[in-house]
Design a protein around this motif. Structure first.
Motif, PDB file in Angstrom:
ATOM      1  N   THR A   5       0.852  -1.181   0.000  1.00 53.07           N
ATOM      2  CA  THR A   5       0.000   0.000   0.000  1.00 53.07           C
ATOM      3  C   THR A   5       0.891   1.236   0.000  1.00 53.07           C
ATOM      4  O   THR A   5       1.742   1.388   0.868  1.00 53.07           O
ATOM      5  N   LEU A   6       0.699   2.077  -0.982  1.00 51.96           N
ATOM      6  CA  LEU A   6       1.502   3.285  -1.123  1.00 51.96           C
ATOM      7  C   LEU A   6       0.632   4.521  -0.982  1.00 51.96           C
ATOM      8  O   LEU A   6      -0.555   4.487  -1.286  1.00 51.96           O
ATOM      9  N   PRO A   7       1.239   5.622  -0.549  1.00 51.51           N
ATOM     10  CA  PRO A   7       0.505   6.891  -0.548  1.00 51.51           C
ATOM     11  C   PRO A   7       0.361   7.377  -1.981  1.00 51.51           C
ATOM     12  O   PRO A   7       0.989   6.840  -2.903  1.00 51.51           O
ATOM     13  N   PRO A   8      -0.419   8.414  -2.190  1.00 50.41           N
ATOM     14  CA  PRO A   8      -0.553   8.957  -3.546  1.00 50.41           C
ATOM     15  C   PRO A   8       0.760   9.598  -4.018  1.00 50.41           C
ATOM     16  O   PRO A   8       1.596   9.991  -3.203  1.00 50.41           O
ATOM     17  N   PRO A   9       0.947   9.683  -5.335  1.00 47.85           N
ATOM     18  CA  PRO A   9       2.139  10.363  -5.858  1.00 47.85           C
ATOM     19  C   PRO A   9       2.268  11.765  -5.258  1.00 47.85           C
ATOM     20  O   PRO A   9       1.280  12.415  -4.927  1.00 47.85           O
ATOM     21  N   GLY A  10       3.538  12.183  -5.112  1.00 47.55           N
ATOM     22  CA  GLY A  10       3.822  13.485  -4.521  1.00 47.55           C
ATOM     23  C   GLY A  10       4.238  13.378  -3.064  1.00 47.55           C
ATOM     24  O   GLY A  10       4.616  14.373  -2.451  1.00 47.55           O
ATOM     25  N   ARG A  11       4.191  12.183  -2.509  1.00 46.33           N
ATOM     26  CA  ARG A  11       4.606  11.969  -1.119  1.00 46.33           C
ATOM     27  C   ARG A  11       5.991  11.347  -1.092  1.00 46.33           C
ATOM     28  O   ARG A  11       6.420  10.675  -2.026  1.00 46.33           O
ATOM     29  N   GLY A  29      12.768   8.797  -1.683  1.00 44.87           N
ATOM     30  CA  GLY A  29      12.504  10.030  -2.412  1.00 44.87           C
ATOM     31  C   GLY A  29      11.024  10.232  -2.653  1.00 44.87           C
ATOM     32  O   GLY A  29      10.173   9.595  -2.035  1.00 44.87           O
ATOM     33  N   MET A  30      10.721  11.116  -3.581  1.00 41.64           N
ATOM     34  CA  MET A  30       9.350  11.461  -3.903  1.00 41.64           C
ATOM     35  C   MET A  30       8.767  10.416  -4.844  1.00 41.64           C
ATOM     36  O   MET A  30       9.374  10.082  -5.863  1.00 41.64           O
ATOM     37  N   LEU A  31       7.588   9.918  -4.504  1.00 31.73           N
ATOM     38  CA  LEU A  31       6.889   8.985  -5.378  1.00 31.73           C
ATOM     39  C   LEU A  31       6.284   9.789  -6.529  1.00 31.73           C
ATOM     40  O   LEU A  31       5.428  10.653  -6.317  1.00 31.73           O
ATOM     41  N   LEU A  32       6.758   9.537  -7.742  1.00 29.03           N
ATOM     42  CA  LEU A  32       6.264  10.263  -8.913  1.00 29.03           C
ATOM     43  C   LEU A  32       5.034   9.594  -9.505  1.00 29.03           C
ATOM     44  O   LEU A  32       4.101  10.270  -9.935  1.00 29.03           O
ATOM     45  N   SER A  33       5.058   8.254  -9.552  1.00 25.50           N
ATOM     46  CA  SER A  33       3.906   7.526 -10.084  1.00 25.50           C
ATOM     47  C   SER A  33       3.962   6.080  -9.619  1.00 25.50           C
ATOM     48  O   SER A  33       5.007   5.583  -9.220  1.00 25.50           O
ATOM     49  N   VAL A  40       7.757   4.730  -9.655  1.00 25.18           N
ATOM     50  CA  VAL A  40       8.800   5.666 -10.067  1.00 25.18           C
ATOM     51  C   VAL A  40       9.070   6.585  -8.884  1.00 25.18           C
ATOM     52  O   VAL A  40       8.164   7.272  -8.400  1.00 25.18           O
ATOM     53  N   VAL A  41      10.338   6.558  -8.411  1.00 20.10           N
ATOM     54  CA  VAL A  41      10.755   7.324  -7.237  1.00 20.10           C
ATOM     55  C   VAL A  41      11.888   8.255  -7.645  1.00 20.10           C
ATOM     56  O   VAL A  41      12.855   7.824  -8.280  1.00 20.10           O
ATOM     57  N   ASP A  42      11.780   9.530  -7.284  1.00 17.22           N
ATOM     58  CA  ASP A  42      12.817  10.517  -7.570  1.00 17.22           C
ATOM     59  C   ASP A  42      13.570  10.805  -6.277  1.00 17.22           C
ATOM     60  O   ASP A  42      13.041  11.417  -5.359  1.00 17.22           O
TER      61      ASP A  42
END
Length: 74
Positions: A5-11, A29-33, A40-42
């Motif tokens: 379970t992941l949070p929404p992108p941007g977290r 990092g930031m979850l992009l999608s 995809v993590v930045d």
């Protein structure tokens, strides 16, 4: 089958996943999608695309601490 379970992108997240060698590593990092196949993590290593099948664990993490002030040389 694991359910992550992941949070929404941007977290900000940390994702532990397996490399092709079988070793585990983390992406922080930031979850992009995220979709059913990839995340995809930045982060500091750049943008990482991670196969969901390789993910061992994932969670939201708090923002990084603010940078420490530099002390003047004496």
């Amino acid at each position: 089958m694991r359910r992550i379970t992941l949070p929404p992108p941007g977290r900000r997240v940390v994702v532990r996943y397996l490399l092709p060698s079988g070793q585990a590593t983390d992406a922080l990092g930031m979850l992009l999608s995220a979709d059913s196949a990839t995340l995809v993590v930045d982060g500091k290593r750049g943008v990482e695309t991670i196969a969901v099948a390789d993910v061992l664990a994932a969670k939201e993490v708090p923002p990084p601490p603010p940078p420490r002030p530099r002390q003047a040389a004496t």
